[in-house]
Design a protein around this motif. Structure first.
Motif, PDB file in Angstrom:
ATOM      1  N   GLY A   1       0.787  -1.225   0.000  1.00 14.34           N
ATOM      2  CA  GLY A   1       0.000   0.000   0.000  1.00 14.34           C
ATOM      3  C   GLY A   1       0.815   1.269   0.000  1.00 14.34           C
ATOM      4  O   GLY A   1       0.298   2.347   0.302  1.00 14.34           O
ATOM      5  N   ALA A  58       0.939   3.357  -5.765  1.00 16.75           N
ATOM      6  CA  ALA A  58      -0.205   3.005  -6.603  1.00 16.75           C
ATOM      7  C   ALA A  58      -0.010   3.656  -7.962  1.00 16.75           C
ATOM      8  O   ALA A  58       0.688   4.673  -8.083  1.00 16.75           O
ATOM      9  N   TRP A  70      -0.707   6.031 -11.029  1.00 14.13           N
ATOM     10  CA  TRP A  70      -1.398   7.302 -11.260  1.00 14.13           C
ATOM     11  C   TRP A  70      -2.083   7.190 -12.609  1.00 14.13           C
ATOM     12  O   TRP A  70      -1.460   7.313 -13.664  1.00 14.13           O
ATOM     13  N   VAL A  95       1.867   6.804  -1.779  1.00 14.37           N
ATOM     14  CA  VAL A  95       0.553   7.021  -1.160  1.00 14.37           C
ATOM     15  C   VAL A  95       0.721   7.123   0.355  1.00 14.37           C
ATOM     16  O   VAL A  95       1.320   6.238   0.970  1.00 14.37           O
ATOM     17  N   PRO A  96       0.280   8.246   0.973  1.00 12.75           N
ATOM     18  CA  PRO A  96      -0.529   9.338   0.436  1.00 12.75           C
ATOM     19  C   PRO A  96       0.274  10.477  -0.166  1.00 12.75           C
ATOM     20  O   PRO A  96      -0.287  11.499  -0.544  1.00 12.75           O
ATOM     21  N   PRO A 134      -3.779   8.863  -6.565  1.00 13.17           N
ATOM     22  CA  PRO A 134      -4.495   8.043  -5.578  1.00 13.17           C
ATOM     23  C   PRO A 134      -4.103   8.383  -4.147  1.00 13.17           C
ATOM     24  O   PRO A 134      -2.949   8.706  -3.864  1.00 13.17           O
ATOM     25  N   GLY A 135      -5.113   8.343  -3.260  1.00 16.01           N
ATOM     26  CA  GLY A 135      -4.863   8.547  -1.839  1.00 16.01           C
ATOM     27  C   GLY A 135      -4.725   9.983  -1.408  1.00 16.01           C
ATOM     28  O   GLY A 135      -4.371  10.257  -0.260  1.00 16.01           O
ATOM     29  N   ARG A 136      -5.010  10.948  -2.321  1.00 10.23           N
ATOM     30  CA  ARG A 136      -4.883  12.355  -1.956  1.00 10.23           C
ATOM     31  C   ARG A 136      -6.191  12.901  -1.400  1.00 10.23           C
ATOM     32  O   ARG A 136      -7.260  12.330  -1.621  1.00 10.23           O
ATOM     33  N   SER A 137      -6.079  14.015  -0.682  1.00  8.86           N
ATOM     34  CA  SER A 137      -7.268  14.659  -0.140  1.00  8.86           C
ATOM     35  C   SER A 137      -8.041  15.332  -1.268  1.00  8.86           C
ATOM     36  O   SER A 137      -7.462  15.723  -2.287  1.00  8.86           O
TER      37      SER A 137
END
Length: 251
Positions: free
Chosen positions: A75, A78, A80, A105-106, A217-220
């Protein structure tokens, strides 16, 4: 005395330290910054995270690809996936990347942090010199000796490495290396409608690259722009005030 001191907690130093530690080598890492990352640093502004350095990486080498597969399973990275292309006076021209674009990530720094897990890392420690003492090296800091090591790995950009190696045979070779500057701007989105693409190289502009950071991925959520100026414009405005640079590039 430890076995190896690694100077620099960026991707190169982190990967080196991870390999050494996994082989049972006593290794310690020193970095002048407050956290790991180097060219893979992630900066916080409010609740947002911006990858202001390296935007992504590819893994064409089989050995690296195998590592990336492990990181993806953990994890840490990831793909993009999005719409990429070129921006010019004629608009946006999409193109298909030739290789998977991987991101941490993040944030991009997640890769370096993962590699350094369990490694003895000293942040906020600027290395100012190296002194050969008998069978080892004394790593010097602003307040004196930091550690004595049998070997030293210098994993920092050349302008930072040169003062450390000025009296060693590597200095003449390092002195031939030249860097192109790059102004980077981290900016929240405005009131204008957001485009449908994720990132683009830019032609005919002070800008060379623009990215919507939140499409990774995984961004606010919320519009987050990263703008990179081209090397020519960056060199011409190298001594400008950051606020002026930001205003020019955002415009």
């Amino acid at each position: 005395m430890i076995d190896v001191a690694v100077i620099g907690a960026g991707p190169a130093g982190a990967m080196c330290a991870r390999e050494l530690a996994s082989a049972g080598v006593r290794v310690e890492v020193f970095d002048k910054a407050r956290g790991a990352g180097g060219r893979l640093s992630t900066r916080r502004r409010g609740g947002d995270r911006f990858d202001h350095g390296a935007q992504y990486f590819t893994a064409r080498d089989p050995a690296l690809a195998a590592r990336v597969a492990d990181w993806e399973q953990a994890g840490v990275v990831a793909p993009w996936e999005g719409s990429f292309g070129t921006l010019s006076g004629e608009g946006f021209a999409p193109h298909v990347p030739s290789a998977t674009r991987w991101v941490g990530v993040p944030g991009m720094s997640a890769v370096v942090k993962y590699l350094l897990a369990g490694v003895d890392v000293h942040f906020g420690r600027r290395v100012t010199g190296l002194r050969r003492d008998g069978g080892g090296w004394t790593v010097l800091g602003e307040d004196g000796s930091l550690v004595v090591a049998e070997r030293v790995v210098v994993a920092v950009p050349t302008p930072q490495a040169l003062p450390l190696l000025a009296e060693h045979r590597f200095a003449a070779l390092l002195d031939t290396v030249r860097y192109a500057p790059c102004w980077a701007v981290m900016a929240p989105g405005g009131s204008e409608p957001a485009p449908q693409w994720s990132a683009a190289r830019v032609e005919g502009s002070p800008l060379a690259w623009v990215a919507r950071n939140q499409t990774k991925p995984g961004r606010s959520p919320g519009e987050q722009w990263v703008l990179h100026a081209g090397p020519k414009w960056s060199a011409e405005h190298l001594d400008d005030q950051p606020d002026a640079v930001a205003a020019a590039l955002v415009a």
